[in-house]
Design an enzyme around this catalytic site. Sequence first.
Site, PDB file in Angstrom:
ATOM      1  CB  CYS A   3      42.465  45.687 119.266  1.00 26.64           C
ATOM      2  SG  CYS A   3      41.560  46.349 120.684  1.00 26.64           S
ATOM      3  CB  CYS A   6      38.799  45.032 118.151  1.00 28.07           C
ATOM      4  SG  CYS A   6      38.810  46.844 118.072  1.00 28.07           S
ATOM      5  CG  ASP A  29      38.887  42.906 134.506  1.00 30.27           C
ATOM      6  OD1 ASP A  29      39.163  44.044 134.095  1.00 30.27           O
ATOM      7  OD2 ASP A  29      39.746  42.016 134.715  1.00 30.27           O
ATOM      8  CG  HIS A  45      40.609  50.445 118.215  1.00 32.76           C
ATOM      9  ND1 HIS A  45      41.000  49.415 119.052  1.00 32.76           N
ATOM     10  CD2 HIS A  45      41.669  51.279 118.121  1.00 32.76           C
ATOM     11  CE1 HIS A  45      42.254  49.615 119.423  1.00 32.76           C
ATOM     12  NE2 HIS A  45      42.690  50.744 118.868  1.00 32.76           N
ATOM     13  CG  ASN A  85      43.669  52.404 134.685  1.00 35.37           C
ATOM     14  OD1 ASN A  85      43.580  53.216 135.590  1.00 35.37           O
ATOM     15  ND2 ASN A  85      43.463  51.107 134.864  1.00 35.37           N
ATOM     16  CG  HIS A  96      39.215  48.992 122.413  1.00 32.27           C
ATOM     17  ND1 HIS A  96      38.859  48.427 121.202  1.00 32.27           N
ATOM     18  CD2 HIS A  96      38.092  49.601 122.880  1.00 32.27           C
ATOM     19  CE1 HIS A  96      37.592  48.686 120.941  1.00 32.27           C
ATOM     20  NE2 HIS A  96      37.100  49.403 121.959  1.00 32.27           N
ATOM     21  CG  HIS A  98      39.253  49.416 129.073  1.00 27.15           C
ATOM     22  ND1 HIS A  98      40.373  49.618 128.297  1.00 27.15           N
ATOM     23  CD2 HIS A  98      39.711  49.104 130.312  1.00 27.15           C
ATOM     24  CE1 HIS A  98      41.464  49.429 129.032  1.00 27.15           C
ATOM     25  NE2 HIS A  98      41.082  49.123 130.266  1.00 27.15           N
ATOM     26  CG  HIS A 100      38.574  49.223 134.952  1.00 31.48           C
ATOM     27  ND1 HIS A 100      39.079  47.941 135.042  1.00 31.48           N
ATOM     28  CD2 HIS A 100      39.434  49.918 134.160  1.00 31.48           C
ATOM     29  CE1 HIS A 100      40.209  47.869 134.329  1.00 31.48           C
ATOM     30  NE2 HIS A 100      40.441  49.051 133.799  1.00 31.48           N
TER      31      HIS A 100
HETATM   32  P1  AMP Z   1      43.650  48.382 132.027  1.00 34.56           P
HETATM   33  O1  AMP Z   1      44.814  47.895 132.828  1.00 34.56           O
HETATM   34  O2  AMP Z   1      42.951  49.569 132.597  1.00 34.56           O
HETATM   35  O3  AMP Z   1      44.023  48.581 130.565  1.00 34.56           O
HETATM   36  O4  AMP Z   1      42.555  47.237 132.097  1.00 34.56           O
HETATM   37  C1  AMP Z   1      42.568  46.124 131.280  1.00 34.56           C
HETATM   38  C2  AMP Z   1      41.705  45.100 131.951  1.00 34.56           C
HETATM   39  O5  AMP Z   1      41.355  44.132 130.990  1.00 34.56           O
HETATM   40  C3  AMP Z   1      42.373  44.358 133.101  1.00 34.56           C
HETATM   41  O6  AMP Z   1      41.621  44.591 134.295  1.00 34.56           O
HETATM   42  C4  AMP Z   1      42.340  42.900 132.668  1.00 34.56           C
HETATM   43  O7  AMP Z   1      42.066  42.029 133.740  1.00 34.56           O
HETATM   44  C5  AMP Z   1      41.227  42.912 131.650  1.00 34.56           C
HETATM   45  N1  AMP Z   1      41.296  41.890 130.607  1.00 34.56           N
HETATM   46  C6  AMP Z   1      42.351  41.593 129.813  1.00 34.56           C
HETATM   47  N2  AMP Z   1      42.023  40.637 128.943  1.00 34.56           N
HETATM   48  C7  AMP Z   1      40.726  40.322 129.181  1.00 34.56           C
HETATM   49  C8  AMP Z   1      39.797  39.404 128.602  1.00 34.56           C
HETATM   50  N3  AMP Z   1      40.142  38.592 127.584  1.00 34.56           N
HETATM   51  N4  AMP Z   1      38.547  39.345 129.110  1.00 34.56           N
HETATM   52  C9  AMP Z   1      38.192  40.147 130.143  1.00 34.56           C
HETATM   53  N5  AMP Z   1      39.014  41.042 130.710  1.00 34.56           N
HETATM   54  C10 AMP Z   1      40.257  41.128 130.243  1.00 34.56           C
HETATM   55 ZN    ZN Z   2      40.090  47.717 119.715  1.00 34.22          ZN
END
Ligand code: AMP
Ligand code: ZN
Length: 112
Positions: A3, A6, A29, A45, A85, A96, A98, A100
Site C-alpha cells: 500500500c 502505508c 498530493d 490502513h 473518493n 487507503h 484519505h 483531499h
Molecule cells: P484518489 O484518486 O482519491 O484515490 O486519490 C489518490 C491521490 O493520491 C491522487 O490525487 C494522487 O495524485 C495522489 N498520490 C498518488 N501517489 C502519491 C504519492 N506518492 N505522493 C503523494 N500523492 C500521491
Molecule cells: Zn495502507
Amino acid sequence: MDCIFCKIISGEIPSSKVYEDGDVCAFRDLNPQMPTHILVVPKLHIESAADITPDNSRCVAAVFEAVPVIAAAEGLRNGFRIITNCGPDACQSVRHLHFHLLGGGQMSESMK
Ligand code: AMP
Ligand code: ZN
C-alpha cells in the site's frame, strides 16, 4: 502490505509531509488540483470510507481534528474543501482511506 500510503506513513517512500501525529499523517498530493492540495490520511490502513466501523472510526475523528490545524498552517483563511473518493464510481485510485484537503483559491459549486 503493498500500500503506497502505508509506505509513505512508514517513511519507506518519500513524501512532502506537512503534519503528523500518532494517528494521522498529511502530505502534499503529487498531482495538485488546487494551490493547496494535501492528503490527510489515517495511519491505520482502512481501504475506504465504506470500511469505517465503530471499531476504527476513532481515526476519522483524529483526521478531522487535524484538519483545522493543517488548514490554519496553510493559511486557508477563506475556506477549504474536503473530499474522499470511495470506490470505482468515485475514481478512488489509492485504496487507503484519505481525505483531499483543497484550498488556496475559489472552487466551483459542482462536486462531481
Ligand atoms: P484518489 O484518486 O482519491 O484515490 O486519490 C489518490 C491521490 O493520491 C491522487 O490525487 C494522487 O495524485 C495522489 N498520490 C498518488 N501517489 C502519491 C504519492 N506518492 N505522493 C503523494 N500523492 C500521491
Ligand atoms: Zn495502507
